[in-house]
Design an enzyme around this catalytic site. Sequence first.
Site, short mmCIF file in Angstrom:
data_model
loop_
_atom_site.label_atom_id
_atom_site.label_comp_id
_atom_site.label_asym_id
_atom_site.label_seq_id
_atom_site.Cartn_x
_atom_site.Cartn_y
_atom_site.Cartn_z
CE LYS A 188 -4.46 1.02 0.31
NZ LYS A 188 -5.62 0.21 -0.10
CG ASP A 218 -7.36 3.28 -0.64
OD1 ASP A 218 -7.88 2.16 -0.58
OD2 ASP A 218 -7.37 4.06 0.32
#
Length: 450
Positions: free
Chosen positions: A130, A170
Amino acid sequence: MAVSDHVNLEQFMQGLKRRNPGETEFHQAVYEVAANVFDYISDKEIYHEMQIFRRMAEPDRVISFRVCWEDDNGNIRVNRGYRVQNNNAIGPYKGGLRFHPSVNQSILKFLAFEQTFKNSLTGLPMGGGKGGSDFNPKGKSDNEIMRFCQSFMTELYRHLGEDTDVPAGDIGVGSREIGYLFGQWKRITNRFTGTLTGKGREYGGSPIRTEATGYGTVYMLQDMLKQAGEDIEGKKVLVSGAGNVATYAIEKINQLGGKVITASDSSGFVHDPHGIDEERLAFLMHLKNVRRGRIEEYAEEFNVDFYEGKRPWQVQADVALPCATQNEISQKEAQTLIKNGIKAVSEGANMPTEQDGIHDFINAKVLFAPSKAANAGGVAISGLEMSQNSARRTWKEEELQDLLRNIMGDIHESCVEYGKADDGYIDYVKGANIAGFIKVADAMIAYGVV
Ligand code: NDP
Ligand code: 2IT
């Protein structure tokens, strides 16, 4: 080490907190998995001997870098960029990029850790990662967004690659940002490979990637309800958020005959007893995803109530779909939902429910799908975007719709397999944690000490 000498959960968490001071979201995410995994491995010596969970909770790599860019007024601005490469035991690092002022190392470590188990659950060969930045896209011009994305990629590109690490979107990173990021990646490397997912359809993006997370969250809900002898038809649904995940969750609920009565953004929530039907959803999608406006405008347009600074969880309904951000359902709010008769919760956002709230849902036998299972549809279609890019072809939309449905069905089955209690209640948290753990753990064992 003898079995009796194993580090217990409490000792493990003490060590984790000592090694990662102040990283509360990371502690929370690890604890949630550890609580189930320690139980599962208590009689499985190899996982202890090989220190598997200890290794999973130590990211392979945390990259942090300066991102300098120039705003429209000629001011030099400085942000911090990150990529957390948590684990690549079963495939290249894979996971989104988040641009939001709250982004810090703790949040990205929690997200990369969670992603490792989520990606494992999809059954596709993807490791967990991430990244993102504390950059705030709100109020920025297109040119400022472009310059930021180019500067961010100018550092990040050296850590990426179609077989190394493949980012996606995201919070705050959608198709516009992916376009700028991929454009810069291609320019620097002079290579056209599927090194980002969520791309535009013209340049290698997969059909239904945009819809996949929200749809998948509702498929998980549908499967949980079916297992309990119920369906979505006629159910009243609370949704939080109004971005990518929330709006496509609303679309799928509508298609399946449910009625969504709330949506929110960081300024508050709207309560629409009429339901966010197709026409109202089109307005909401345009408002939030195209015009980037405030949700209050929805309340004005349709003459419904807007609750400033509040979350939707005190409204009575059958189902809750938190689709905004982490820790957006406190324990108190979970208790309110339970008191108001909530039947099911499917988490579209990552870790939206506080730890104690999850325990209360489970103790109250609410059907509760944790994020790593419920929102895996997005990364699953990202995985299939990678396959299409490698094969240099595009599959048909119907094929991908079927694949998404089947993958979500398989994830539900895995949760049932590992989460079914003696009384028939399914602890989806336990099921998802253990099913996600096993594959990664066994791959790590195969590699020896690395
Ligand atoms: P978007 O940026 O499209 O939308 C985010 C929404 O959540 C916006 O309505 C935003 O409001 C709201 N929001 C964000 N931060 C906060 C906050 N701190 N408090 C209240 N509201 C907030 O993001 P996504 O829809 O892509 O992501 C939503 C969630 O889903 C995140 O948890 C993400 O990690 C998760 N997720 C996303 C996937 C994807 O494919 N996109 C895949 C799997 C999970 P505002 O407009 O005011 O900022
Ligand atoms: O949290 C997530 O699963 C995402 N933001 C999507 C990751 C991806 O690589 O598609």
